[in-house]
Design a protein around this motif. Structure first.
Motif, PDB file in Angstrom:
ATOM      1  N   PHE A 118       0.831  -1.209   0.000  1.00 19.92           N
ATOM      2  CA  PHE A 118       0.000   0.000   0.000  1.00 19.92           C
ATOM      3  C   PHE A 118       0.866   1.261   0.000  1.00 19.92           C
ATOM      4  CE2 PHE A 118      -2.050   3.100   3.022  1.00 19.92           C
ATOM      5  CZ  PHE A 118      -2.830   3.719   2.053  1.00 19.92           C
ATOM      6  N   LEU A 119       1.868   1.302   0.879  1.00 20.20           N
ATOM      7  CA  LEU A 119       2.728   2.478   0.959  1.00 20.20           C
ATOM      8  C   LEU A 119       3.579   2.644  -0.292  1.00 20.20           C
ATOM      9  CD1 LEU A 119       3.923   2.298   4.685  1.00 20.20           C
ATOM     10  CD2 LEU A 119       2.255   3.879   3.698  1.00 20.20           C
ATOM     11  N   SER A 120       4.010   1.533  -0.877  1.00 20.74           N
ATOM     12  CA  SER A 120       4.882   1.629  -2.041  1.00 20.74           C
ATOM     13  C   SER A 120       4.166   2.202  -3.256  1.00 20.74           C
ATOM     14  CB  SER A 120       5.471   0.255  -2.382  1.00 20.74           C
ATOM     15  OG  SER A 120       4.470  -0.644  -2.808  1.00 20.74           O
ATOM     16  N   THR A 121       2.830   2.106  -3.298  1.00 21.38           N
ATOM     17  CA  THR A 121       2.094   2.706  -4.427  1.00 21.38           C
ATOM     18  C   THR A 121       2.253   4.222  -4.441  1.00 21.38           C
ATOM     19  OG1 THR A 121       0.041   2.858  -3.139  1.00 21.38           O
ATOM     20  CG2 THR A 121       0.377   0.859  -4.436  1.00 21.38           C
ATOM     21  N   MET A 122       2.528   4.801  -3.270  1.00 25.09           N
ATOM     22  CA  MET A 122       2.727   6.250  -3.185  1.00 25.09           C
ATOM     23  C   MET A 122       4.194   6.619  -3.078  1.00 25.09           C
ATOM     24  SD  MET A 122      -0.233   7.335  -0.499  1.00 25.09           S
ATOM     25  CE  MET A 122       0.446   6.220   0.732  1.00 25.09           C
ATOM     26  N   LEU A 123       4.956   5.823  -2.331  1.00 22.61           N
ATOM     27  CA  LEU A 123       6.302   6.226  -1.968  1.00 22.61           C
ATOM     28  C   LEU A 123       7.395   5.486  -2.715  1.00 22.61           C
ATOM     29  CD1 LEU A 123       5.773   6.247   1.915  1.00 22.61           C
ATOM     30  CD2 LEU A 123       5.291   8.070   0.272  1.00 22.61           C
ATOM     31  N   GLY A 124       7.033   4.464  -3.482  1.00 21.96           N
ATOM     32  CA  GLY A 124       8.062   3.662  -4.121  1.00 21.96           C
ATOM     33  C   GLY A 124       8.766   2.784  -3.101  1.00 21.96           C
ATOM     34  N   GLN A 125       9.980   2.379  -3.427  1.00 19.78           N
ATOM     35  CA  GLN A 125      10.727   1.461  -2.562  1.00 19.78           C
ATOM     36  C   GLN A 125      11.700   2.232  -1.666  1.00 19.78           C
ATOM     37  OE1 GLN A 125       9.987  -1.863  -2.346  1.00 19.78           O
ATOM     38  NE2 GLN A 125       8.321  -1.225  -3.689  1.00 19.78           N
ATOM     39  N   GLY A 126      11.139   3.042  -0.789  1.00 25.76           N
ATOM     40  CA  GLY A 126      11.960   3.803   0.147  1.00 25.76           C
ATOM     41  C   GLY A 126      12.180   3.057   1.443  1.00 25.76           C
ATOM     42  N   ILE A 127      12.773   3.740   2.405  1.00 28.35           N
ATOM     43  CA  ILE A 127      13.167   3.091   3.645  1.00 28.35           C
ATOM     44  C   ILE A 127      11.979   2.584   4.452  1.00 28.35           C
ATOM     45  CG2 ILE A 127      13.188   5.235   4.985  1.00 28.35           C
ATOM     46  CD1 ILE A 127      15.697   4.087   6.416  1.00 28.35           C
ATOM     47  N   PHE A 128      10.783   3.158   4.244  1.00 28.39           N
ATOM     48  CA  PHE A 128       9.623   2.742   5.021  1.00 28.39           C
ATOM     49  C   PHE A 128       8.845   1.608   4.363  1.00 28.39           C
ATOM     50  CE2 PHE A 128      10.298   7.278   6.099  1.00 28.39           C
ATOM     51  CZ  PHE A 128      10.673   7.092   7.419  1.00 28.39           C
ATOM     52  N   THR A 129       9.281   1.178   3.175  1.00 31.47           N
ATOM     53  CA  THR A 129       8.565   0.099   2.496  1.00 31.47           C
ATOM     54  C   THR A 129       9.448  -1.107   2.216  1.00 31.47           C
ATOM     55  OG1 THR A 129       9.016   1.111   0.340  1.00 31.47           O
ATOM     56  CG2 THR A 129       6.940   1.687   1.397  1.00 31.47           C
TER      57      THR A 129
END
Length: 553
Positions: A118-129
């Motif tokens: 869910f988070l990666s749909t907005m943030l991509g593959q960052g530290i929180f995903t």
């Protein structure tokens, strides 16, 4: 030989049969062998869920989740299970700090895949995903951007942005007093602060919400709380049947990435030019530091690609800007409810401690600005008490990626009467979900004392012994930033930014709650404020803002 129709019917039967077996296993078979079934916990019908009891906001009403947590602890001890989607979905909740530490420190426990997708749909593959080795790699790369020296360098940016907000409020409160939605205005200001600190990019959101990149970020983050539960649980729907929210998020990401690629290209050129001329780059924003880190290594496996750089920036805007704005808004609300503390803090800010020069060369403005903020003891306590009482994230989930034994420091009485003694272990199987009650631990009476629901900054001057062992240096057992490998790397950033804004605003204005108004919480991705009885008007936190006479323009 079977004809095509029979083959199709056979395929349908096999698919349906497999689906039925999966459902029977999920609802009946697997729960029978789940070790969490043996743990004590609240009862409920087969399809009853306790999730609402777990996530309901608790401040300022003391009869919601905080009281529920305390009741469950009295009935079942500090470690128990509750029903997630139904009785078949056993989930672990624990207030045992030994168990919490094991879960958050162990690589066995990760954010659920649904959450990360869910988070990666907005943030991509960052530290929180990301998780595992990829997460550790990214954390190592970005760590220097949030060390103490970097925060000292950024402190003047926070102060200048706070001054811009103060000047804007001077115009709004030109008649001496005005009711202002502080949450909305502080959100605009923290976006500006983050823009300069992360990108050296001025959104100018304080002066007007028109800048394209700002609107793209703002639109994407606002839509995060509006996404339906079905699409969160079945993310493939976004790919094949994108709805209006999904399309808007994708459009926003296109704007962010287009602008981001341009900024990366410009910053690379500047840094390489400085490097070629033997000059030291003066760029100290997060993106520049990450680019400089990349250029310092000849091994591409130890550097972030351009898309990964953009994902990191999106992640920090999402996790940092909104959460800091919410924390500042709640802080002003608590101060409005406690005018005596507000007055004491204003007195402290109006009489700063004289600092000694940081070197024989005299004062360094960057260090002096940071050290000045650190010298205000009550300011520090007010910020920490706000973060304890109103953590932006209510709780967090982890899933066990393999069978494990979780140690406990307090006894757990199983449903068959067996006692798991301190120093022993409870079993958990692969796939089980653990709820880490961030707010619940911040409100725990056995950690913070009986007045845990009261806003009392002075508690930080003499914490109970159980609250003192640090998870973060100086933060005691505050769970707001979590701890361990997945803890928030930007905790210094948040605390320093909050102090900068409060130290700039409070000497100029008094804050009070408008008569007849009650502010409540709403838990989504973040814990947001709204006016009780006016929830349809959305997120807001109106306060009466009044000029202090000697600072009136």
């Amino acid at each position: 030989m079977l004809n095509p129709l029979k083959l199709l019917l056979l395929a349908i039967v096999l698919v349906v049969g497999r689906g039925l077996l999966w459902i029977v296993n999920l609802l009946v078979v697997a729960p029978l062998f789940d070790p969490l079934r043996k743990l004590p916990g609240p009862p409920g019908p087969f399809f009853f869920s306790h999730i609402q009891s777990v996530v309901k906001p608790s401040y300022p009403s003391p009869d919601l989740s905080a009281t529920q947590h305390e009741e469950w602890k009295k009935q079942y001890g500090k470690t128990f299970r509750y029903h997630g989607s139904g009785k078949f979905d056993y989930r672990l909740m624990t207030f045992d700090l030994r168990a919490v530490s094991h879960i958050l420190m162990s690589p066995i426990y990760q954010k659920p895949r649904v959450t990360r997708t869910f988070l990666s749909t907005m943030l991509g593959q960052g530290i929180f995903t990301t998780e595992g080795a990829e997460h550790a790699f990214q954390r190592k790369i970005i760590g220097p951007a949030f060390n103490l020296q970097s925060i000292k360098t950024l402190t003047p940016i926070f102060l200048r942005t706070a001054e811009e907000l103060r000047d804007k409020w001077d115009v709004i409160v030109s008649n001496g007093q005005e009711t202002i939605d502080v949450c909305h205005w502080i959100s605009r200001a923290t976006f500006d602060a983050f823009g300069m600190a992360c990108l050296t990019y001025n959104f100018r959101a304080i002066h007007g919400e028109t800048e394209e990149l700002y609107l793209a970020f703002r639109r994407m983050f606002d839509l995060a709380d509006k996404k339906g539960i079905l699409r969160i649980l079945v993310p493939i729907l976004d790919k094949f049947w994108p709805d209006k929210i999904v399309r808007s998020v994708l459009e926003s990401r296109q704007v962010i990435y287009a602008t981001g690629r341009r900024l990366i290209s410009e910053k690379k050129s500047t840094i390489l030019a400085d490097k070629g001329s033997s000059n030291v780059s003066n760029e100290r924003d997060l993106l520049s530091l990450l680019i400089q880190s990349n250029l310092c290594t000849n091994d591409p496996t130890k550097a972030l690609s351009d898309p990964e750089l953009l994902d990191q920036i999106s992640s920090f805007f999402f996790a940092g800007s909104d959460t800091t704005a919410l924390s500042l808004s709640w802080c002003l609300y608590f101060l409005a409810l406690h005018p005596d503390i507000q007055t004491r803090l204003r007195e402290e800010l109006n009489h700063p401690t004289t600092l000694e020069p940081t070197s024989s060369q005299g004062f360094n403005f960057e260090d002096r600005a940071y050290d000045m903020l650190e010298s205000f003891s009550l300011l520090d306590s007010v910020v920490r008490e706000t973060l304890r009482l109103a953590p932006p994230v209510h709780g967090t989930l982890r899933v066990a990626t393999q069978n494990d034994l979780i140690p406990v420091s307090e006894p757990v009485v199983l449903t068959n009467g067996t006692v798991v003694a301190p120093g022993e272990y409870i079993q958990i199987r692969k796939g089980s979900i653990i709820h880490i009650p961030i707010e619940g631990l911040n409100f725990a009476k056995d950690i913070w004392s009986e007045d845990t629901l009261q806003f009392r900054p002075d508690r930080w001057c003499s914490l109970p012994p159980v609250a003192q062992p640090p998870n973060f240096p100086g933060l005691a057992n505050l769970m707001t930033f979590s701890f361990g490998p997945s803890s928030c790397p930007g905790y210094r950033f948040t605390i320093t930014e909050m102090k900068a804004f409060l130290s700039t605003i409070l000497p100029h204005y008094t804050f009070s709650v408008p008569e007849g108004q009650t502010i409540s919480k709403r838990n989504g991705l973040f814990t947001r404020p709204f006016v009780k009885g006016k929830s349809k008007m959305g997120v807001q936190l109106p306060l009466t803002v009044k000029h202090i006479d000697e600072y009136s323009p």
